[in-house]
Design a protein around this motif. Sequence first.
Motif, short mmCIF file in Angstrom:
data_model
loop_
_atom_site.label_atom_id
_atom_site.label_comp_id
_atom_site.label_asym_id
_atom_site.label_seq_id
_atom_site.Cartn_x
_atom_site.Cartn_y
_atom_site.Cartn_z
N MET A 57 11.70 13.36 -33.70
CA MET A 57 11.19 12.81 -32.46
C MET A 57 12.35 12.34 -31.59
O MET A 57 13.30 11.74 -32.07
N VAL A 58 12.27 12.63 -30.32
CA VAL A 58 13.30 12.21 -29.38
C VAL A 58 12.92 10.84 -28.83
O VAL A 58 11.90 10.68 -28.18
N SER A 59 13.75 9.84 -29.14
CA SER A 59 13.42 8.49 -28.67
C SER A 59 14.42 7.95 -27.66
O SER A 59 14.09 7.03 -26.92
N GLU A 60 15.63 8.52 -27.61
CA GLU A 60 16.63 8.06 -26.64
C GLU A 60 17.33 9.26 -26.02
O GLU A 60 17.87 10.10 -26.71
N ILE A 61 17.32 9.29 -24.68
CA ILE A 61 17.86 10.42 -23.94
C ILE A 61 18.93 9.93 -22.97
O ILE A 61 18.75 8.92 -22.29
N LEU A 62 20.01 10.68 -22.88
CA LEU A 62 21.05 10.42 -21.89
C LEU A 62 20.93 11.46 -20.79
O LEU A 62 20.92 12.67 -21.07
N VAL A 63 20.82 11.00 -19.55
CA VAL A 63 20.74 11.90 -18.40
C VAL A 63 21.93 11.59 -17.48
O VAL A 63 21.91 10.60 -16.75
N PRO A 64 22.97 12.42 -17.52
CA PRO A 64 24.08 12.24 -16.59
C PRO A 64 23.62 12.60 -15.18
O PRO A 64 22.94 13.61 -15.00
N MET A 65 23.95 11.77 -14.19
CA MET A 65 23.51 12.03 -12.83
C MET A 65 24.64 11.84 -11.84
O MET A 65 25.44 10.92 -11.97
N ASP A 66 24.67 12.75 -10.88
CA ASP A 66 25.49 12.57 -9.70
C ASP A 66 24.52 12.64 -8.53
O ASP A 66 23.34 12.38 -8.69
N ASP A 67 25.01 13.01 -7.36
CA ASP A 67 24.13 13.05 -6.19
C ASP A 67 23.57 14.45 -5.92
O ASP A 67 23.20 14.77 -4.81
N SER A 68 23.46 15.27 -6.97
CA SER A 68 22.99 16.64 -6.79
C SER A 68 21.49 16.78 -7.06
O SER A 68 20.89 15.99 -7.79
N GLU A 69 20.94 17.84 -6.50
CA GLU A 69 19.53 18.17 -6.73
C GLU A 69 19.28 18.52 -8.20
O GLU A 69 18.26 18.17 -8.77
N HIS A 70 20.22 19.22 -8.81
CA HIS A 70 20.07 19.59 -10.22
C HIS A 70 20.02 18.35 -11.12
O HIS A 70 19.27 18.32 -12.10
N ALA A 71 20.79 17.33 -10.79
CA ALA A 71 20.76 16.09 -11.57
C ALA A 71 19.40 15.41 -11.44
O ALA A 71 18.85 14.90 -12.42
N GLU A 72 18.84 15.41 -10.24
CA GLU A 72 17.52 14.83 -10.02
C GLU A 72 16.47 15.59 -10.83
O GLU A 72 15.59 14.99 -11.45
N LYS A 73 16.57 16.92 -10.84
CA LYS A 73 15.64 17.73 -11.61
C LYS A 73 15.77 17.45 -13.10
O LYS A 73 14.77 17.46 -13.83
N ALA A 74 16.97 17.19 -13.56
CA ALA A 74 17.19 16.87 -14.98
C ALA A 74 16.48 15.56 -15.33
O ALA A 74 15.82 15.46 -16.37
N LEU A 75 16.60 14.56 -14.46
CA LEU A 75 15.93 13.29 -14.72
C LEU A 75 14.41 13.47 -14.70
O LEU A 75 13.71 12.97 -15.58
N GLU A 76 13.91 14.21 -13.73
CA GLU A 76 12.46 14.48 -13.67
C GLU A 76 11.99 15.19 -14.94
O GLU A 76 10.95 14.84 -15.49
N TYR A 77 12.77 16.15 -15.40
CA TYR A 77 12.43 16.89 -16.63
C TYR A 77 12.36 15.94 -17.82
O TYR A 77 11.42 15.99 -18.62
#
Length: 142
Positions: A1-21
């Motif tokens: 089970m996935v309980s902790e996720i790291l989402v690296p983000m910058d100011d890009s659309e792809h980063a926003e999509k990664a967080l949404e995912y």
Amino acid sequence: MVSEILVPMDDSEHAEKALEYAIDNFPEAEISVLHVIGVPSSMMGEATTLALEDDAEEAVTKRTDPVFKRAQEIAKKRNREVTTLTGIGHPARNIIDRAEEYDTIVIGAHGSDWKRASRRFLVGNVADAVSKRAPIPVIVVR
């Protein structure tokens, strides 16, 4: 089970999509958003310029606030909360160094640097480096 996720983000659309995912596909997981300051350049890296600031803490906040505010907006729309983290130095190295604290990494296929060919040449593709070197599963989102 996935309980902790790291989402690296910058100011890009792809980063926003990664967080949404991450939010949409892992509803029970705790999500940490990481923004790394300090992309190497041919002159001085952004991290080096922080040392020249009168108030380094204020300079870091100025650079991270827009990304973290956007991450909080995305999370709020989905009735979720995210934790925010700041790294200084090379993005891929920062992400990989923190990886073992998480179950998986969800990263955008391209960050904001892909638009800047000269910077991309020096930095390389962060998502590619992370997916090849991380000791945990990596999901690359387009």
